[in-house]
Design an enzyme around this catalytic site. Structure first.
Site, PDB file in Angstrom:
ATOM      1  N   ALA A   1       0.779  -1.227  -0.102  1.00 24.40           N
ATOM      2  CA  ALA A   1       0.037  -0.082   0.062  1.00 24.40           C
ATOM      3  C   ALA A   1       0.982   1.125   0.253  1.00 24.40           C
ATOM      4  O   ALA A   1       2.019   1.197  -0.057  1.00 24.40           O
ATOM      5  CB  ALA A   1      -1.036   0.127   1.231  1.00 24.40           C
ATOM      6  N   LYS A   2       0.481   2.379  -0.267  1.00 24.87           N
ATOM      7  CA  LYS A   2       1.075   3.545  -0.253  1.00 24.87           C
ATOM      8  C   LYS A   2       0.000   4.652  -0.173  1.00 24.87           C
ATOM      9  O   LYS A   2      -1.058   4.659  -0.542  1.00 24.87           O
ATOM     10  CB  LYS A   2       1.721   3.692  -1.426  1.00 24.87           C
ATOM     11  CG  LYS A   2       3.119   4.926  -0.957  1.00 24.87           C
ATOM     12  CD  LYS A   2       4.151   4.129  -0.395  1.00 24.87           C
ATOM     13  CE  LYS A   2       5.396   4.751  -0.005  1.00 24.87           C
ATOM     14  NZ  LYS A   2       6.602   3.807   0.324  1.00 24.87           N
ATOM     15  N   GLY A   3       0.204   5.759   0.449  1.00 19.47           N
ATOM     16  CA  GLY A   3      -0.612   6.961   0.664  1.00 19.47           C
ATOM     17  C   GLY A   3       0.023   8.143   1.046  1.00 19.47           C
ATOM     18  O   GLY A   3       1.193   8.348   1.226  1.00 19.47           O
TER      19      GLY A   3
END
Ligand code: NAD
Length: 419
Positions: free
Chosen positions: A106-108
């Site tokens: 994931a990344k944000g």
């Protein structure tokens, strides 16, 4: 048409296509592996210190949930967009699978400039971003961590916001927290320590003595500064160049890394440091040094400079520092040993995983235990990638990606397609 566009996403897609060709993934299986399961875009409205209300764009991309919760950093940077966030999430998936961690990627982050925000504004953005994410994250769905522009304090605000909502402390919702809040010993240093450790392994493999070697480090935040400090203190490497987005320094006689780090800690930037000669930042990458460690942003090694690098080892502390065009040039040259990003900087997510495990068990390890387990896991992964590269006659990057993609693919095949 896909919402995932831009040069960084194109890089991730190009790399994936090459791996899919290499391991023979059918065309109709490719989109399922490449495209993220879920992308969340939120507005983050904040009262600024001057009385205005400003609305920032926030994102979270969860690539796949096949092997466990998703895991990945949170980036606060002005240029952040969906395509870049998705590419970073995809790389996290291959990285976690390569290290055999039970996670998807994931990344944000938030499109903002933390360098010009007051502490109160930074806290407001951090808390509102996490508040908007509460329906989509949990310790068993998606676990955030720091990345560029965020740190332990931001993770503490995330954890507090999530915990206040649930009515009890949920330490395991983020990693990279302060140790006092259930963080782990060794997490802050883990990525840079891992980069330096793998550089040591690469030196052994190439018959180079680390203590006779020189290094240039681009980026002097969490990853770059710890890489430089560990290279010098633990491996005896002479660091001859260092830079951040405000200044670059080069001294063939060696820089005083501890002094540079103290300056960066006091002023948040290297600009203003007067005890070493300055150099043009682009020129720094082209100077002679045995080791070049890009530890800042994507796409800094490109078709224009790849042919002119003078290093023997390219250690990718950053995610995506080398474009596919530059990769092709380096492959042709054959004289630069690349430690690819998903291997080189994996120490961060490995120790994040250790932190999550400790939080879930409420049982904490000593720093020695953390570092011993970290080194052992990185050594095993380095050996696997090296063996695969030799067996298939492919680059270290292709080998690392192939192992990661195959493991995600195997998980999807075993679970089948729901419903
Ligand atoms: P950070 O915010 O702590 O530091 C970033 C550094 O890069 C700063 O010194 C900044 O000035 C510098 N920088 C930015 N643009 C630059 C440019 N054009 N030229 C030179 N320097 C520049 O971020 P970080 O956590 O150290 O992350 C750095 C890289 O490492 C990113 O690619 C990140 O995704 C990757 N990474 C970080 C971790 C982690 O645990 N923090 C783990 C794995 C990978």
């Amino acid at each position: 048409m896909s919402i995932y566009t831009g040069p960084v996403f194109e890089m991730a897609a190009t790399q994936f296509a090459a791996i899919a060709d290499h391991i023979g993934i059918a065309q109709d299986e490719r989109a399922r592996l490449l495209y993220p399961k879920r992308t969340i875009a939120v507005s983050v409205p904040v009262h600024m210190d001057d009385g205005r209300t400003e609305v920032f764009q926030g994102y979270r991309v969860q690539h796949h949930l096949t092997l466990g919760p998703t895991k990945g950093g949170t980036r606060f940077a002005p240029s952040l967009d969906v395509g870049e966030t998705a590419a970073l999430a995809i790389w996290m998936s291959w990285k976690c699978a390569l290290a055999n961690l039970p996670y998807g990627g994931a990344k944000g982050g938030v499109a903002c400039d933390p360098g010009i925000l007051s502490r109160r504004e930074l806290e407001a953005i951090s808390r509102r971003y996490m508040q908007e994410m509460i329906p989509f994250v949990s310790p068993h769905t998606d676990v955030m961590a720091p990345d560029m522009g965020t740190n332990e304090q931001v993770m503490a605000w995330f954890m507090d916001t999530y915990s206040m909502h649930h009515g009890h402390s949920v330490n395991e919702i983020v990693t990279g927290k302060p140790v006092a809040l259930g963080g782990t010993e060794g997490r802050r240093e883990a990525t840079g320590r891992g980069v330096a450790h793998l550089i040591g392994r690469a030196c052994e493999r190439l018959g180079m003595r680390a203590s006779n070697s020189t290094a240039i480090v681009q980026g002097f935040g969490n990853v770059g500064s710890v890489t430089a400090l560990c290279l010098q203190a633990e491996h005896g490497v002479k660091v001859v160049g260092a830079s951040d987005h405000t200044a670059a320094f080069h001294d063939p006689n060696g820089l005083d890394v501890a002094k540079l780090a103290a300056h960066a800690a006091a002023h948040r930037v290297l600009s203003g440091y007067t005890e070493a000669p300055r150099i043009d930042p682009a020129e720094l990458l082209l100077q002679k040094a045995d080791i070049l460690a890009p530890c800042a942003v994507e796409r800094v090694i490109d078709a224009a400079n790849a042919g002119r690098l003078q290093c023997r080892i390219l250690a990718e502390g950053a995610n995506g520092p080398t474009t596919p065009e530059a990769d092709a040039i380096l492959d042709l040259r054959g004289d630069v040993f690349v430690i690819p990003d998903i291997l080189c900087n994996a120490g961060g997510v490995v120790v994040s995983y250790f932190e999550w495990v400790q939080d879930l068990q409420r049982l904490f390890w000593s720093e020695t235990e953390v570092n011993t387990k970290l080194r052992s896991l990185l050594d095993g992964t380095f050996a696997q990638v090296s063996a695969r590269a030799a067996k298939d006659r492919i680059s270290m990057r292709m080998a690392a990606l192939a192992i990661g993609v195959e493991r995600v693919r195997a998980g999807k095949q075993l679970r089948g397609l729901f419903p």
